[in-house]
Design a protein around this motif. Structure first.
Motif, PDB file in Angstrom:
ATOM      1  N   GLY A   1       0.727  -1.026   0.162  1.00 14.33           N
ATOM      2  CA  GLY A   1       0.099  -0.253   0.038  1.00 14.33           C
ATOM      3  C   GLY A   1       1.004   1.330   0.061  1.00 14.33           C
ATOM      4  O   GLY A   1       0.154   2.333   0.014  1.00 14.33           O
ATOM      5  N   ARG A   2       2.089   1.330  -0.071  1.00 16.93           N
ATOM      6  CA  ARG A   2       2.966   2.405  -0.047  1.00 16.93           C
ATOM      7  C   ARG A   2       2.873   3.049  -1.468  1.00 16.93           C
ATOM      8  O   ARG A   2       3.075   2.065  -2.296  1.00 16.93           O
ATOM      9  CB  ARG A   2       4.302   2.279   0.248  1.00 16.93           C
ATOM     10  CG  ARG A   2       4.461   1.895   1.888  1.00 16.93           C
ATOM     11  CD  ARG A   2       4.420   3.295   2.502  1.00 16.93           C
ATOM     12  NE  ARG A   2       5.213   4.232   2.212  1.00 16.93           N
ATOM     13  CZ  ARG A   2       6.530   4.392   2.485  1.00 16.93           C
ATOM     14  NH1 ARG A   2       7.120   3.476   3.351  1.00 16.93           N
ATOM     15  NH2 ARG A   2       7.191   5.520   2.150  1.00 16.93           N
ATOM     16  N   ARG A   3       2.925   4.237  -1.839  1.00 15.20           N
ATOM     17  CA  ARG A   3       2.989   4.619  -3.144  1.00 15.20           C
ATOM     18  C   ARG A   3       4.430   5.691  -3.336  1.00 15.20           C
ATOM     19  O   ARG A   3       4.787   6.178  -2.421  1.00 15.20           O
ATOM     20  CB  ARG A   3       1.734   5.774  -3.374  1.00 15.20           C
ATOM     21  CG  ARG A   3       0.500   5.211  -3.256  1.00 15.20           C
ATOM     22  CD  ARG A   3      -0.824   5.871  -3.653  1.00 15.20           C
ATOM     23  NE  ARG A   3      -0.695   6.052  -5.089  1.00 15.20           N
ATOM     24  CZ  ARG A   3      -1.439   5.332  -5.786  1.00 15.20           C
ATOM     25  NH1 ARG A   3      -2.104   4.051  -5.068  1.00 15.20           N
ATOM     26  NH2 ARG A   3      -1.581   5.198  -7.183  1.00 15.20           N
ATOM     27  N   PHE A   4       4.687   5.386  -4.512  1.00 13.51           N
ATOM     28  CA  PHE A   4       5.956   5.906  -5.160  1.00 13.51           C
ATOM     29  C   PHE A   4       5.758   6.853  -6.225  1.00 13.51           C
ATOM     30  O   PHE A   4       5.035   6.398  -7.196  1.00 13.51           O
ATOM     31  CB  PHE A   4       6.837   4.859  -5.384  1.00 13.51           C
ATOM     32  CG  PHE A   4       7.309   4.074  -4.240  1.00 13.51           C
ATOM     33  CD1 PHE A   4       8.416   4.279  -3.337  1.00 13.51           C
ATOM     34  CD2 PHE A   4       6.557   2.995  -3.615  1.00 13.51           C
ATOM     35  CE1 PHE A   4       8.769   3.614  -2.232  1.00 13.51           C
ATOM     36  CE2 PHE A   4       6.819   2.329  -2.628  1.00 13.51           C
ATOM     37  CZ  PHE A   4       7.961   2.754  -1.715  1.00 13.51           C
ATOM     38  N   MET A   5       6.381   7.991  -6.488  1.00 14.33           N
ATOM     39  CA  MET A   5       6.407   8.883  -7.681  1.00 14.33           C
ATOM     40  C   MET A   5       7.683   8.266  -8.329  1.00 14.33           C
ATOM     41  O   MET A   5       8.591   8.378  -7.957  1.00 14.33           O
ATOM     42  CB  MET A   5       6.314  10.310  -7.154  1.00 14.33           C
ATOM     43  CG  MET A   5       6.318  11.170  -8.585  1.00 14.33           C
ATOM     44  SD  MET A   5       4.621  10.827  -9.246  1.00 14.33           S
ATOM     45  CE  MET A   5       4.806  11.892 -10.909  1.00 14.33           C
ATOM     46  N   VAL A   6       7.402   8.172  -9.500  1.00 16.51           N
ATOM     47  CA  VAL A   6       8.640   7.716 -10.530  1.00 16.51           C
ATOM     48  C   VAL A   6       8.531   8.446 -11.805  1.00 16.51           C
ATOM     49  O   VAL A   6       7.578   8.548 -12.489  1.00 16.51           O
ATOM     50  CB  VAL A   6       8.401   5.958 -10.691  1.00 16.51           C
ATOM     51  CG1 VAL A   6       9.809   5.664 -11.473  1.00 16.51           C
ATOM     52  CG2 VAL A   6       8.455   5.215  -9.604  1.00 16.51           C
ATOM     53  N   VAL A   7       9.852   8.929 -12.030  1.00 10.42           N
ATOM     54  CA  VAL A   7      10.096   9.967 -12.921  1.00 10.42           C
ATOM     55  C   VAL A   7      10.931   9.423 -14.030  1.00 10.42           C
ATOM     56  O   VAL A   7      12.313   9.210 -13.606  1.00 10.42           O
ATOM     57  CB  VAL A   7      10.246  11.299 -12.688  1.00 10.42           C
ATOM     58  CG1 VAL A   7      10.377  12.457 -13.854  1.00 10.42           C
ATOM     59  CG2 VAL A   7       9.293  11.733 -11.681  1.00 10.42           C
ATOM     60  N   ALA A   8      10.957   9.101 -15.174  1.00 12.11           N
ATOM     61  CA  ALA A   8      11.703   8.806 -16.340  1.00 12.11           C
ATOM     62  C   ALA A   8      12.020   9.818 -17.374  1.00 12.11           C
ATOM     63  O   ALA A   8      11.014   9.869 -18.372  1.00 12.11           O
ATOM     64  CB  ALA A   8      11.635   7.497 -16.910  1.00 12.11           C
ATOM     65  N   LEU A   9      12.975  10.934 -17.367  1.00  9.89           N
ATOM     66  CA  LEU A   9      13.099  11.833 -18.134  1.00  9.89           C
ATOM     67  C   LEU A   9      14.030  11.698 -19.324  1.00  9.89           C
ATOM     68  O   LEU A   9      13.997  12.119 -20.311  1.00  9.89           O
ATOM     69  CB  LEU A   9      13.366  13.279 -17.318  1.00  9.89           C
ATOM     70  CG  LEU A   9      12.585  13.714 -16.534  1.00  9.89           C
ATOM     71  CD1 LEU A   9      13.188  14.825 -15.538  1.00  9.89           C
ATOM     72  CD2 LEU A   9      11.348  14.178 -17.183  1.00  9.89           C
ATOM     73  N   THR A  10      14.961  11.109 -19.014  1.00  6.99           N
ATOM     74  CA  THR A  10      16.072  10.606 -20.126  1.00  6.99           C
ATOM     75  C   THR A  10      16.070   9.182 -20.468  1.00  6.99           C
ATOM     76  O   THR A  10      15.221   8.177 -20.017  1.00  6.99           O
ATOM     77  CB  THR A  10      17.507  10.887 -19.399  1.00  6.99           C
ATOM     78  OG1 THR A  10      17.773   9.816 -18.364  1.00  6.99           O
ATOM     79  CG2 THR A  10      17.527  12.216 -18.712  1.00  6.99           C
ATOM     80  N   ARG A  11      16.947   8.982 -21.401  1.00  3.31           N
ATOM     81  CA  ARG A  11      17.086   7.481 -22.008  1.00  3.31           C
ATOM     82  C   ARG A  11      17.746   6.562 -21.111  1.00  3.31           C
ATOM     83  O   ARG A  11      17.043   5.283 -20.772  1.00  3.31           O
ATOM     84  CB  ARG A  11      17.747   7.383 -23.260  1.00  3.31           C
ATOM     85  CG  ARG A  11      17.338   8.377 -24.468  1.00  3.31           C
ATOM     86  CD  ARG A  11      17.929   8.148 -25.665  1.00  3.31           C
ATOM     87  NE  ARG A  11      17.317   8.854 -26.967  1.00  3.31           N
ATOM     88  CZ  ARG A  11      17.486   8.482 -28.069  1.00  3.31           C
ATOM     89  NH1 ARG A  11      18.199   7.535 -28.212  1.00  3.31           N
ATOM     90  NH2 ARG A  11      16.845   8.919 -28.982  1.00  3.31           N
ATOM     91  N   ARG A  12      18.462   7.247 -20.408  1.00  2.00           N
ATOM     92  CA  ARG A  12      19.016   6.231 -19.269  1.00  2.00           C
ATOM     93  C   ARG A  12      18.078   5.889 -18.162  1.00  2.00           C
ATOM     94  O   ARG A  12      17.814   4.918 -17.706  1.00  2.00           O
ATOM     95  CB  ARG A  12      20.120   6.906 -18.456  1.00  2.00           C
ATOM     96  CG  ARG A  12      20.714   5.912 -17.469  1.00  2.00           C
ATOM     97  CD  ARG A  12      21.979   6.724 -16.710  1.00  2.00           C
ATOM     98  NE  ARG A  12      22.420   5.752 -15.779  1.00  2.00           N
ATOM     99  CZ  ARG A  12      23.585   6.118 -14.721  1.00  2.00           C
ATOM    100  NH1 ARG A  12      23.729   7.310 -14.807  1.00  2.00           N
ATOM    101  NH2 ARG A  12      23.900   5.285 -14.052  1.00  2.00           N
TER     102      ARG A  12
END
Length: 418
Positions: A254-265
């Protein structure tokens, strides 16, 4: 260089040279932007004297408050200042403010205010007492009409692109972003004007409108140009990131995480950690797209998020944190303010700008200093003053008023009871 910090009630000296040491700021303010501007100047080394009406202004009891009714808001935005209270409706009280401006050493005087319609506080009036005065007037709108962050936010379009997709009603953001940016513009403007005064010997009049700060940022971020040039009405997309890929995901516990993928890596690491390389490659082939491109990731964000959801939903929060920590991905767990306080008390969450302070009228609690770190040394947090606690010392030190004159002004209701 050793500087005496007059805004420190103890009068202690510091061997750390602060950028605005020697600057003397008279602040008459309320709400967020102007007080934040004053506090930022204090954290940069200026002496800031906040002046309020006797009994306090509109911020004196503003929420959040303690169980005893003390304003944590007031304490948070007035750290490191001195507090003077006088009857600002009476001419003798106003004259004390003018005298305080005039008492500043040449090349040091600054006035910061958001008080509207007060001609006696205007630049033209106060410069009669200090020829090289730097004067900052904060408005709601550029025409002088009133506004606050929440009304400015509404009229600038942001609540209609905030919130879940297909939500019908506007969603106001709880963070007063334009107040914050405006307050920092105040401090930036004063610093620039101080440099100008050093070079030319001239003061200046600065005005800034809360709505103009919001308008400028909507333009700077391309939001207005998008509406004009492309005719696109930006949609609500919940917690996705416009034009790229980011979203919140939930672990099995039930924990929530914000995940951001901006670059190709970032993107490669997200595929690796979620074990979705094969599935995503198959989706690329089926759709004829290239998910190394941000715009393709954005267009098919919901399909991609569905693939990643499977991995997150099978992992515990501890497993998610361990896996994401081994990547270059940008991510963070969602926390409540209570969670943040608890995290600051851990070795992993310890932050050098935050420390326990003893706030008069409230007690001991964690408080941040300035986020600007000078030469690797954080600027320590200093408590806010109790309302009016510096009235008599300031008038004695700065204006040389003696006991008899102070007593007369107190009897006339111009000064508070001691």
């Amino acid at each position: 260089m050793v500087t005496t910090d007059r805004s420190n009630p103890s009068g202690a000296q510091s061997t750390q040279t602060t950028p605005l040491a020697g600057l003397q700021v008279i602040e008459l303010s309320s709400f967020v932007a102007a007080p934040l501007g004053g506090m930022t100047l204090a954290q940069l080394g200026a002496e800031v004297i906040r002046i309020d009406p006797i009994g306090g202004g509109p911020d004196q009891h503003r929420w959040p408050i303690t169980n005893d009714g003390a304003s944590l808001y007031w304490a948070g935005l007035n750290k490191g200042k001195r507090s003077v209270t006088v009857d600002l409706r009476a001419e003798p009280g106003r004259d004390l403010v003018r005298q305080l401006v005039g008492s500043c050493a040449p090349g040091t005087a600054v006035v910061v205010t958001n008080s509207a319609g007060q001609d006696w506080l205007s630049y033209d009036e106060l410069r009669r007492y200090q020829a090289d005065l730097i004067h900052v007037q904060v408005h709601g709108h550029s025409d002088g009409t009133p506004a606050v962050d929440y009304t400015v936010n509404a009229e600038m379009g942001f609540p209609l692109v905030t919130g879940p997709a297909n939500h019908a009603d506007p969603v106001n953001h709880v963070l007063p972003a334009w107040d914050i940016a405006c307050g920092l513009y105040v401090a930036t403007g004063v610093a620039a004007a101080t440099r100008h005064r050093e070079l030319t010997g001239e003061g200046c009049k600065l005005t800034i409108a809360l709505s103009d700060v919001a308008l400028a940022m909507a333009g700077n971020l391309g939001m207005l140009a998008e509406a004009e040039v492309t005719k696109v009405q930006r949609p609500r997309i919940g917690n996705y990131l416009y034009g790229s890929f980011a979203r919140d995901f939930s672990s099995v516990d039930g924990r929530r995480f914000m995940v951001v993928a901006l670059t190709r890596r970032h993107w490669r690491d997200l595929l690796t950690v979620t074990e979705t390389q094969v599935a995503v490659s198959a989706l690329e082939d089926a759709l004829g797209v290239d998910f190394s491109r941000e715009d393709d990731r954005y267009e098919y964000r919901e399909a991609l998020a569905g693939l990643f959801d499977r991995w997150f939903s099978r992992c515990t929060s501890a497993e998610v944190e361990a896996a994401l920590s081994a990547t270059a991905l940008l991510w963070a767990p969602y926390r409540t303010f209570t969670d943040v306080v608890a995290h600051l008390g851990t070795s992993a969450g310890k932050n050098p700008i935050v420390e326990q302070i003893d706030q008069p009228g409230i007690g001991s609690y964690l408080s941040p200093g300035s986020p600007l770190v000078q030469d690797g040394r954080p600027v320590r947090a200093r408590p806010a003053p109790l309302l009016g606690t510096d009235t008599y010392p300031v008038l004695t030190e700065r204006l040389g008023l003696q006991r008899e004159e102070l007593s007369r002004l107190r009897s006339a209701g111009v000064l508070p009871e001691q």
